[in-house]
Design a protein around this motif. Structure first.
Motif, mmCIF file in Angstrom:
data_model
loop_
_atom_site.group_PDB
_atom_site.id
_atom_site.type_symbol
_atom_site.label_atom_id
_atom_site.label_comp_id
_atom_site.label_asym_id
_atom_site.label_seq_id
_atom_site.Cartn_x
_atom_site.Cartn_y
_atom_site.Cartn_z
ATOM 1 N N HIS A 125 -42.560 31.120 33.673
ATOM 2 C CA HIS A 125 -43.889 30.629 34.011
ATOM 3 C C HIS A 125 -44.740 30.580 32.741
ATOM 4 N N MET A 126 -46.005 30.265 32.881
ATOM 5 C CA MET A 126 -46.874 30.083 31.719
ATOM 6 C C MET A 126 -47.025 31.363 30.899
ATOM 7 N N GLY A 127 -46.952 32.515 31.567
ATOM 8 C CA GLY A 127 -47.030 33.778 30.843
ATOM 9 C C GLY A 127 -45.866 33.934 29.876
ATOM 10 N N HIS A 128 -44.660 33.571 30.341
ATOM 11 C CA HIS A 128 -43.494 33.615 29.457
ATOM 12 C C HIS A 128 -43.671 32.656 28.280
ATOM 13 N N ALA A 129 -44.195 31.459 28.569
ATOM 14 C CA ALA A 129 -44.385 30.454 27.519
ATOM 15 C C ALA A 129 -45.328 30.970 26.436
ATOM 16 N N LEU A 130 -46.437 31.587 26.847
ATOM 17 C CA LEU A 130 -47.395 32.128 25.885
ATOM 18 C C LEU A 130 -46.768 33.260 25.077
ATOM 19 N N GLN A 170 -44.161 35.210 19.825
ATOM 20 C CA GLN A 170 -43.029 35.836 19.149
ATOM 21 C C GLN A 170 -42.364 34.854 18.186
ATOM 22 N N ASP A 171 -42.231 33.607 18.618
ATOM 23 C CA ASP A 171 -41.585 32.599 17.787
ATOM 24 C C ASP A 171 -42.381 32.352 16.513
ATOM 25 N N ALA A 172 -43.693 32.291 16.632
ATOM 26 C CA ALA A 172 -44.538 32.077 15.461
ATOM 27 C C ALA A 172 -44.378 33.223 14.460
ATOM 28 N N ILE A 173 -44.317 34.451 14.981
ATOM 29 C CA ILE A 173 -44.180 35.619 14.104
ATOM 30 C C ILE A 173 -42.819 35.620 13.409
ATOM 31 N N ILE A 174 -41.742 35.369 14.185
ATOM 32 C CA ILE A 174 -40.399 35.448 13.608
ATOM 33 C C ILE A 174 -40.188 34.342 12.578
ATOM 34 N N ARG A 175 -40.726 33.156 12.821
ATOM 35 C CA ARG A 175 -40.587 32.064 11.852
ATOM 36 C C ARG A 175 -41.384 32.367 10.575
ATOM 37 N N PHE A 176 -42.552 32.968 10.738
ATOM 38 C CA PHE A 176 -43.359 33.346 9.577
ATOM 39 C C PHE A 176 -42.626 34.366 8.721
ATOM 40 N N LYS A 177 -41.988 35.344 9.357
ATOM 41 C CA LYS A 177 -41.246 36.363 8.625
ATOM 42 C C LYS A 177 -40.031 35.767 7.926
ATOM 43 N N ARG A 178 -39.398 34.774 8.535
ATOM 44 C CA ARG A 178 -38.285 34.090 7.866
ATOM 45 C C ARG A 178 -38.769 33.438 6.568
ATOM 46 N N GLN A 213 -34.602 27.029 29.467
ATOM 47 C CA GLN A 213 -36.050 26.855 29.388
ATOM 48 C C GLN A 213 -36.594 27.414 28.072
ATOM 49 N N LEU A 214 -36.044 28.553 27.640
ATOM 50 C CA LEU A 214 -36.471 29.123 26.364
ATOM 51 C C LEU A 214 -36.136 28.182 25.208
ATOM 52 N N LYS A 215 -34.974 27.539 25.298
ATOM 53 C CA LYS A 215 -34.594 26.596 24.251
ATOM 54 C C LYS A 215 -35.503 25.373 24.270
ATOM 55 N N LYS A 216 -35.931 24.957 25.461
ATOM 56 C CA LYS A 216 -36.850 23.825 25.560
ATOM 57 C C LYS A 216 -38.178 24.136 24.875
ATOM 58 N N LEU A 217 -38.539 25.432 24.838
ATOM 59 C CA LEU A 217 -39.766 25.832 24.155
ATOM 60 C C LEU A 217 -39.590 25.810 22.638
#
Length: 230
Positions: A55-60, A65-73, A133-137
């Motif tokens: 749901h939208m909570g998972h998306a947010l 998390q994705d923004a943080i992990i990509r920044f650390k990369r 769904q996670l991959k679609k995000l």
């Protein structure tokens, strides 16, 4: 303009995103291996329950998390975003029982083995749906390391940890007032209970003093929690 492809007026995510994500996976861009030369940075995904779909909570939550992990990369860390899904057994059982009710059958009709078979089929269907769904995000998880909380390795680790904590005296088993589901015949956590105010009764229990006297009166709505007066 000659030599240039005309830009589409409307963005077509299906044409762009699936191809791009597939290339990311095939080239192992999200995979991590231990590297002593680099400082590690790891996020273990709060595993979504296999009770249905995101749901939208998972998306947010996963976008952050994705923004943080990509920044650390990009900062040069040896990064791992560990993906997985959670069994959420009681909630999942409710969903499966509802599905069975639509078919006109119950747990008693199919027995324990039959119900477990349905539970694993449910996990295969909805666990896979959640991953897609996670991959679609666009989440940059290391999917090679994907885990399910009832996988043999995870299950064994939990049991060994509980036994170790028990043997060290850090956890113990005792009698407690619990939330009990008379339908599932199992204990429930407070998070799984819908509280409802209702009219009750106030019991007064007198505990006499040693050697005589009036003693003390305790008022309670839960007499079963009180010790019996001596």
């Amino acid at each position: 303009m000659s030599g240039f492809e005309e830009m589409e007026k409307v963005y077509d995510p299906a044409r762009v995103e699936d191809t791009l994500y597939r290339a990311w996976e095939e080239n192992g861009y999200f995979h991590a291996e231990p590297d002593p030369a680099r400082e590690p940075f790891t996020i273990v995904i709060p595993p979504p329950n296999i009770t249905g779909q995101l749901h939208m909570g998972h998306a947010l939550d996963n976008t952050m998390q994705d923004a943080i992990i990509r920044f650390k990369r990009m900062q040069g860390y040896c990064t791992l975003w560990m993906p997985g899904t959670d069994h959420a057994s009681i909630a999942t059982e409710v969903k499966i029982v509802e599905q069975m009710a639509e078919e006109g059958i119950t747990k008693d009709d199919i027995g324990r083995d039959g119900f477990l078979e349905r539970a694993w089929k449910w996990r295969a269907t909805y666990g896979s749906r959640i991953v897609q769904q996670l991959k679609k995000l666009g989440t940059s998880c290391d999917w090679v390391r994907e885990r399910f909380t009832m996988d043999e390795g995870c299950n064994k680790a939990v049991i060994e940890t509980f036994v170790d904590l028990y043997e060290r005296g850090l956890i113990y088993r005792g009698d407690r007032i619990i939330n009990w589901c008379p339908d599932c015949c199992t204990a429930l956590s407070d998070a799984e209970v819908e509280h409802e105010d209702s009219a009750s009764h106030l019991w007064h229990i007198r505990y006499p003093e040693k050697g005589g006297g009036e003693g003390v009166v305790v008022a309670t709505t839960r007499p079963e929690t009180m010790p019996e007066p001596i």
